[in-house]
Design a protein around this motif. Structure first.
Motif, PDB file in Angstrom:
ATOM      1  N   ASP A   4       0.834  -1.206   0.000  1.00  0.00           N
ATOM      2  CA  ASP A   4       0.000   0.000   0.000  1.00  0.00           C
ATOM      3  C   ASP A   4       0.869   1.258   0.000  1.00  0.00           C
ATOM      4  OD1 ASP A   4      -2.859   1.047   0.384  1.00  0.00           O
ATOM      5  OD2 ASP A   4      -1.736   2.107   1.930  1.00  0.00           O
ATOM      6  N   ALA A   5       1.903   1.253   0.813  1.00  0.00           N
ATOM      7  CA  ALA A   5       2.763   2.437   0.930  1.00  0.00           C
ATOM      8  C   ALA A   5       3.512   2.712  -0.375  1.00  0.00           C
ATOM      9  CB  ALA A   5       3.757   2.250   2.078  1.00  0.00           C
ATOM     10  N   ASP A  48      -0.651  -2.448  16.542  1.00  0.00           N
ATOM     11  CA  ASP A  48      -1.652  -2.939  15.578  1.00  0.00           C
ATOM     12  C   ASP A  48      -1.155  -4.232  14.924  1.00  0.00           C
ATOM     13  OD1 ASP A  48      -3.475  -3.327  13.519  1.00  0.00           O
ATOM     14  OD2 ASP A  48      -3.298  -1.290  12.710  1.00  0.00           O
ATOM     15  N   ALA A  49      -1.937  -5.301  15.011  1.00  0.00           N
ATOM     16  CA  ALA A  49      -1.521  -6.600  14.462  1.00  0.00           C
ATOM     17  C   ALA A  49      -1.205  -6.535  12.975  1.00  0.00           C
ATOM     18  CB  ALA A  49      -2.611  -7.648  14.721  1.00  0.00           C
ATOM     19  N   VAL A  50      -1.783  -5.562  12.253  1.00  0.00           N
ATOM     20  CA  VAL A  50      -1.545  -5.477  10.806  1.00  0.00           C
ATOM     21  C   VAL A  50      -0.740  -4.228  10.424  1.00  0.00           C
ATOM     22  CG1 VAL A  50      -3.688  -6.750  10.458  1.00  0.00           C
ATOM     23  CG2 VAL A  50      -3.682  -4.270  10.139  1.00  0.00           C
ATOM     24  N   PHE A  51      -0.194  -3.511  11.425  1.00  0.00           N
ATOM     25  CA  PHE A  51       0.702  -2.368  11.191  1.00  0.00           C
ATOM     26  C   PHE A  51       0.031  -1.220  10.443  1.00  0.00           C
ATOM     27  CE2 PHE A  51       3.101  -6.301  11.509  1.00  0.00           C
ATOM     28  CZ  PHE A  51       3.978  -6.002  12.535  1.00  0.00           C
ATOM     29  N   GLY A  52      -1.306  -1.083  10.609  1.00  0.00           N
ATOM     30  CA  GLY A  52      -2.046  -0.080   9.842  1.00  0.00           C
ATOM     31  C   GLY A  52      -1.893   1.347  10.348  1.00  0.00           C
ATOM     32  N   VAL A  53      -1.399   1.526  11.561  1.00  0.00           N
ATOM     33  CA  VAL A  53      -1.373   2.874  12.152  1.00  0.00           C
ATOM     34  C   VAL A  53      -0.259   3.733  11.547  1.00  0.00           C
ATOM     35  CG1 VAL A  53      -1.191   4.200  14.283  1.00  0.00           C
ATOM     36  CG2 VAL A  53      -2.250   1.923  14.321  1.00  0.00           C
ATOM     37  N   THR A 112      -3.978   3.817   4.311  1.00  0.00           N
ATOM     38  CA  THR A 112      -3.646   2.625   5.084  1.00  0.00           C
ATOM     39  C   THR A 112      -4.414   1.454   4.474  1.00  0.00           C
ATOM     40  OG1 THR A 112      -3.365   1.650   7.275  1.00  0.00           O
ATOM     41  CG2 THR A 112      -5.359   2.944   6.944  1.00  0.00           C
ATOM     42  N   VAL A 113      -4.302   0.275   5.057  1.00  0.00           N
ATOM     43  CA  VAL A 113      -4.888  -0.920   4.429  1.00  0.00           C
ATOM     44  C   VAL A 113      -6.416  -0.825   4.300  1.00  0.00           C
ATOM     45  CG1 VAL A 113      -3.122  -2.628   4.878  1.00  0.00           C
ATOM     46  CG2 VAL A 113      -4.738  -2.046   6.691  1.00  0.00           C
ATOM     47  N   PHE A 114      -6.923  -1.409   3.238  1.00  0.00           N
ATOM     48  CA  PHE A 114      -8.356  -1.389   2.948  1.00  0.00           C
ATOM     49  C   PHE A 114      -9.114  -2.297   3.916  1.00  0.00           C
ATOM     50  CE2 PHE A 114     -11.809  -2.456  -0.329  1.00  0.00           C
ATOM     51  CZ  PHE A 114     -12.450  -1.241  -0.171  1.00  0.00           C
ATOM     52  N   GLY A 115      -8.538  -3.451   4.209  1.00  0.00           N
ATOM     53  CA  GLY A 115      -9.213  -4.416   5.091  1.00  0.00           C
ATOM     54  C   GLY A 115     -10.276  -5.188   4.340  1.00  0.00           C
TER      55      GLY A 115
END
Lengths: 279, 279
Positions: free
Chosen positions: A86-87, A245-250, A100-103
């Motif tokens: 994403d980045a 954050d478990a998915v590093f989204g912050v 950040t991630v769409f989820g």
């Protein structure tokens, strides 16, 4: 170079095998993948028993996938790979709101609602007014921006995870900005929740000494003609899991104020402006 | 370092998250994996659409696996990763016989046969006498070595792939060396065959302009007390696919002579000595 496999020239042996008339981008991506995978095995002197465990893990990860569950995306998420992709693909000038991630919980065609509407339909949770502007890099309001929002409910579940319990479209809505670029809606202060941790990825997190929680966040998909699509969240600043954050989204710039209001209409207020980048 | 995710420090963000009291080898392996995977994405500027294709590929690869089929091992094989792991874990002194991949077609407890027996039970193919010695690095014969052999039949299939067509234990057998270290058995000159190419890995090979064939080979598992286990093949030297084995199993030192004999007993003779390394 030998035409046969050797440990030293393992990468060259594999990549020299590709055909001449294949998609050049595929050739580039695969050559790089082979180079980095082989470097990994050499770096750690990967044992056969370890590789056997990895094969079993990958197999289980594929086999638990279903229409409702995508464990490989989850794996990508917890390794920071989803955030990295994403980045890489959404580098923006300073001042623009970050992606950040769409989820996995967005749903197309959520109802378009009048500005200021309440999207919390189950009556649970602490009410919160979300409001701000959609603006360009110079601070000018963007009219006609589509602000698509979604969050979990006070129990930490999205409506699609509990179709028999939650009202349809609970904590979802689409708002279109007017000439002033302003958006506003009533929802709840989101709560933190665990990603699905009863499969191979959850087991891996456990072995790595990591928890499966995501800090509380509101999802936004903001689109406007002439601007790059913005996929992001705003995060609740005092969340326990903000720095893990478990998915590093912050991202630091996505932590939003949540102000105590208690004006008889709402308990919280979260102001946030979205700054879009021109295409 | 920021406690939040950034593109530049993506590896550090992920690896800093591991717990303090986890298995140190797991921590080492995972930290290296994350480092190399992220470097891959950065190297090729991986797009979201490309990553979506990869997720779908990995999912299909897991889902086609069954008791009879292991598509992730196949993927590892065609990327040269299986050979690399084998090479890293079986470095041997000059003169010792080299390892190659084990493959999926070995069966435990094949019958132990008198030296010189015929293992080809279906009467198909061109007969070949395999013979030689099992010796140590100084050329001394090793007595009591267990030589476990297996190959495809003349149609390119192992017995376990055609349980209703081939006799049980067709082209398989175990031979134990005597004091002279010699082994000998009658089989067929093996033929080349494709790896299973009707799944995701086969599709990938096709996109990469690669064929799915393995050059003809005889499998050997040679074990003896006091020596390292040897897992190897001997390859038929004039095979079309010798320099393009789909799984990169060929090593120069494993190409064996296949001499025309026609002495009334056999058509071919393939002499090969196995040199074991002390443990």
């Amino acid at each position: 170079m030998s035409q046969y496999f050797t440990e030293d020239a393992s990468v060259e042996a594999v990549n020299a095998r590709m055909g001449q008339n294949i998609n050049p981008r595929l050739a580039q991506v695969m050559a790089s993948l082979v180079k980095h995978l082989h470097a990994f095995a050499k770096d750690v002197h990967l044992s056969q028993a370890e590789w056997d465990i990895a094969i079993e893990f990958l197999t289980k990860t594929g086999q638990i996938c279903s229409g409702e569950r995508q464990e490989f995306i989850l794996l990508s998420d917890v390794l920071g790979f989803s955030m990295l992709v994403d980045a890489i693909n959404n580098r923006r000038p300073a001042g623009a709101t970050e992606n950040t991630v769409f989820g996995p919980f967005h749903v197309d065609n959520a109802p378009e609602l009048p500005m200021g509407s309440n999207i919390s339909l189950d009556g649970k949770g602490e009410s919160c007014r979300f409001e701000g502007m959609v603006i360009d890099l110079h601070g000018n309001p963007i009219a006609g921006a589509r602000v698509d929002v979604w969050s979990d409910n006070a129990d930490g579940f999205y409506d699609v995870q509990q179709p028999d319990i939650q009202p349809k479209w609970n904590n979802r809505g689409v708002f279109i900005t007017g000439a002033d670029g302003r958006y506003a809606f009533q929802g709840i202060k989101p709560v933190s929740y665990p990603i699905p941790d009863d499969g191979p990825v959850g087991q891996m997190l456990n072995h790595l000494g990591r928890h499966p929680y995501r800090p509380a966040h509101m999802h936004y998909l903001v689109t406007a003609k002439g601007f790059e699509k913005l996929v992001t969240h705003t995060f609740v600043g005092d969340d326990t899991y903000l720095s893990s954050d478990a998915v590093f989204g912050v991202k630091k710039t996505l932590i939003a104020p949540f102000e105590h209001v208690n004006d008889g209409q709402t308990i919280w207020r979260s102001p946030f402006d979205f700054v879009l980048t021109p295409v």
